[in-house]
Design a protein around this motif. Structure first.
Motif, PDB file in Angstrom:
ATOM      1  N   LEU A 194     -75.242 -31.621 -62.343  1.00 40.28           N
ATOM      2  CA  LEU A 194     -76.556 -31.669 -61.693  1.00 40.28           C
ATOM      3  C   LEU A 194     -76.566 -32.545 -60.446  1.00 40.28           C
ATOM      4  CD1 LEU A 194     -78.969 -31.921 -64.763  1.00 40.28           C
ATOM      5  CD2 LEU A 194     -78.833 -30.032 -63.128  1.00 40.28           C
ATOM      6  N   TYR A 195     -75.652 -33.524 -60.378  1.00 38.23           N
ATOM      7  CA  TYR A 195     -75.707 -34.463 -59.251  1.00 38.23           C
ATOM      8  C   TYR A 195     -74.466 -34.439 -58.360  1.00 38.23           C
ATOM      9  CZ  TYR A 195     -80.128 -36.016 -60.945  1.00 38.23           C
ATOM     10  OH  TYR A 195     -81.466 -36.030 -61.303  1.00 38.23           O
ATOM     11  N   THR A 196     -73.564 -33.479 -58.621  1.00 43.28           N
ATOM     12  CA  THR A 196     -72.428 -33.287 -57.704  1.00 43.28           C
ATOM     13  C   THR A 196     -72.245 -31.808 -57.347  1.00 43.28           C
ATOM     14  OG1 THR A 196     -70.772 -32.976 -59.464  1.00 43.28           O
ATOM     15  CG2 THR A 196     -71.202 -35.249 -58.731  1.00 43.28           C
TER      16      THR A 196
ATOM     17  N   ARG B  17     -81.957 -27.922 -55.520  1.00 41.34           N
ATOM     18  CA  ARG B  17     -82.598 -29.211 -55.221  1.00 41.34           C
ATOM     19  C   ARG B  17     -82.237 -29.687 -53.806  1.00 41.34           C
ATOM     20  NH1 ARG B  17     -84.374 -28.469 -60.136  1.00 41.34           N
ATOM     21  NH2 ARG B  17     -85.464 -26.926 -58.865  1.00 41.34           N
ATOM     22  N   CYS B  18     -80.984 -29.444 -53.407  1.00 40.80           N
ATOM     23  CA  CYS B  18     -80.561 -29.826 -52.055  1.00 40.80           C
ATOM     24  C   CYS B  18     -81.378 -29.078 -51.004  1.00 40.80           C
ATOM     25  CB  CYS B  18     -79.071 -29.525 -51.856  1.00 40.80           C
ATOM     26  SG  CYS B  18     -77.958 -30.654 -52.710  1.00 40.80           S
TER      27      CYS B  18
ATOM     28  N   GLN C 266     -85.081 -29.481 -65.915  1.00 32.96           N
ATOM     29  CA  GLN C 266     -83.977 -30.338 -65.509  1.00 32.96           C
ATOM     30  C   GLN C 266     -84.167 -31.741 -66.078  1.00 32.96           C
ATOM     31  OE1 GLN C 266     -83.058 -30.462 -61.296  1.00 32.96           O
ATOM     32  NE2 GLN C 266     -81.886 -32.355 -61.479  1.00 32.96           N
TER      33      GLN C 266
ATOM     34  N   PHE D 149     -78.298 -27.817 -58.689  1.00 29.61           N
ATOM     35  CA  PHE D 149     -77.933 -28.834 -57.689  1.00 29.61           C
ATOM     36  C   PHE D 149     -78.169 -28.294 -56.284  1.00 29.61           C
ATOM     37  CE2 PHE D 149     -74.570 -30.044 -54.677  1.00 29.61           C
ATOM     38  CZ  PHE D 149     -74.808 -31.404 -54.560  1.00 29.61           C
TER      39      PHE D 149
ATOM     40  N   GLU E 208     -81.742 -33.896 -68.611  1.00 31.12           N
ATOM     41  CA  GLU E 208     -81.242 -35.207 -68.212  1.00 31.12           C
ATOM     42  C   GLU E 208     -81.533 -36.259 -69.279  1.00 31.12           C
ATOM     43  OE1 GLU E 208     -82.749 -36.252 -64.379  1.00 31.12           O
ATOM     44  OE2 GLU E 208     -81.783 -34.556 -63.378  1.00 31.12           O
TER      45      GLU E 208
ATOM     46  N   ASN F 269     -77.436 -44.291 -58.071  1.00 30.14           N
ATOM     47  CA  ASN F 269     -77.748 -44.047 -59.484  1.00 30.14           C
ATOM     48  C   ASN F 269     -76.572 -43.429 -60.236  1.00 30.14           C
ATOM     49  OD1 ASN F 269     -80.377 -45.059 -59.354  1.00 30.14           O
ATOM     50  ND2 ASN F 269     -81.211 -43.093 -58.689  1.00 30.14           N
ATOM     51  N   LEU F 270     -75.937 -42.449 -59.626  1.00 33.49           N
ATOM     52  CA  LEU F 270     -74.791 -41.812 -60.267  1.00 33.49           C
ATOM     53  C   LEU F 270     -73.630 -42.800 -60.388  1.00 33.49           C
ATOM     54  CD1 LEU F 270     -73.526 -39.286 -61.485  1.00 33.49           C
ATOM     55  CD2 LEU F 270     -72.796 -38.612 -59.184  1.00 33.49           C
TER      56      LEU F 270
ATOM     57  N   ILE G  85     -74.823 -34.211 -66.421  1.00 30.71           N
ATOM     58  CA  ILE G  85     -75.214 -35.130 -65.337  1.00 30.71           C
ATOM     59  C   ILE G  85     -74.306 -34.940 -64.130  1.00 30.71           C
ATOM     60  CG2 ILE G  85     -75.429 -37.554 -64.668  1.00 30.71           C
ATOM     61  CD1 ILE G  85     -77.607 -36.610 -66.593  1.00 30.71           C
TER      62      ILE G  85
END
Length: 375
Positions: free
Chosen positions: A200-202, A321-322, A180, A318, A184, A263-264, A197
């Protein structure tokens, strides 16, 4: 041997057979129903029940005279077209034309039996289709037959009580933390906003990312509004090409709000300042369709020296990771836009193995220890 006046007969195989009149077809021919049993008393009881049920004139019965193919097209275009999305309509049409009609289409609707449907299902499995694909094809046929029965076009539903194989368990392949990170680093170097991105983050789906506009990103409230999805649909007629459609998200639950963290948000603000498109992920100053995003993703995988995976694996990453961070399943289900918590549990049960193992270790630590007494 028969019982006088009862229409109950002793068969050669030792069973008893009861016969009753179900209805008459449009040509006036009697349509019989049959009941079988090992004991005369059981058949007699059940026969009496069915005779009462069919004793009155069948005023509501208007048997359909056409073929299954004719009924399927009538059902889809008259009963269903206005109730379902364009993509759903076209997928139903494709399943009918490719599988159902070639095998069963010429059969008269009123003569379609459960054994015919069972043979059809067996045929589908011989094609080595996945269990989920067979189920999706069967559900189209089942929906059409259920409506025919409720409209009194047939006397019984041949799809009723049929049991299909359980669906193949989907293998969820998420990226390792190391891979990952590699993706990134490559993605952050891209000139425009990266779909990698975002995924991976939403946890957004590829079609949702394609349809995302900058106006859907509220930097004051720190949220992303998932309102549309972009998908490619099969042609309506032979010779036509597939086409792209902006439509509603996959389910009602998919139409959702996703929070944006620091960050996002910083990353998206920077990309918005540089963007000349209305779309977050752009191609030639317009939207980037899923095929374009997938093509770009393959290039990122190659640069990062990561084994080939589908773009959808980023959504699974995603979610994984959650789970690893202890986010509760109800919250995760909302973030992913799943229609139910059960779907989330079924999909990510293996990802939650570590959490279940840690829970056992915590409980195991209490073994043999006296209870804490508060003062």
């Amino acid at each position: 041997m028969s019982k006088k006046g009862e229409n109950i007969y002793k068969r050669k195989d030792g069973r008893w057979e009861g016969r009753y009149i179900k209805a008459r077809n449009e040509q006036g021919r009697i349509i019989y129903g049959y009941i079988y049993g090992k004991k005369y008393s059981i058949v007699k009881k059940r026969l009496a029940e069915f005779q009462v049920r069919y004793a009155k004139p069948q005023e509501g019965i208007s048997l359909y005279d056409g073929t299954l193919a004719e009924w399927l097209n009538y059902w889809l275009n008259i009963f269903m077209r206005q109730r379902i999305k364009v993509s759903t309509y076209l997928s139903y049409q494709a399943r009918m034309d490719m599988y159902i009609i070639p095998f069963l289409g010429n059969k008269k609707l009123i003569y379609l039996k459960k054994t015919d449907v069972e043979r059809f299902l067996f045929y589908l499995y011989t094609l080595e289709l996945s269990s989920s694909t067979v189920r999706s094809i069967f559900m189209v046929l089942k929906g059409a037959m259920n409506r025919a029965f409720s409209e009194n076009y047939i006397l019984s539903d041949p799809c009723k009580d049929l049991v299909l194989k359980s669906e193949d368990k989907r293998i969820i392949r998420a990226l390792s933390r190391a891979n990952q990170h590699k993706l990134e680093m490559i993605s952050l170097e891209e000139k425009g906003c990266s779909a990698v991105i975002l995924a991976l983050y939403t946890g957004m789906r590829i079609g949702e990312i394609s349809a995302l506009r900058w106006e859907d990103v509220d930097f004051e409230k720190n949220i992303i509004l998932v309102k549309k999805t972009l998908y490619r649909v099969p042609p309506e007629k032979k010779g036509e090409k597939t086409r792209l459609i902006f439509g509603e998200p996959k389910t009602k639950a998919s139409k959702r709000t996703i929070p944006i963290a620091g960050n996002l948000k910083e990353y998206l603000l920077k990309k918005k300042e540089e963007s000349v498109s209305d779309y977050v992920i752009s191609c030639k100053n317009s939207f980037a369709e899923p095929r374009v995003i997938s093509y770009r993703f393959k290039k990122v995988l190659s640069k990062a020296n990561v084994d080939k995976i589908q773009f959808h694996a980023l959504r699974h990453t995603f979610a994984t990771r959650c789970v690893e961070q202890g986010i509760d399943i109800a919250t995760l289900s909302k973030l992913l836009g799943h229609s139910s918590i059960k779907l989330t549990l079924d999909t990510y049960t293996d990802s939650m193995w570590e959490s279940r193992k840690n829970a056992i270790y915590v409980i195991d630590g209490l073994l043999g220890k006296p209870p804490m007494i508060s003062v």
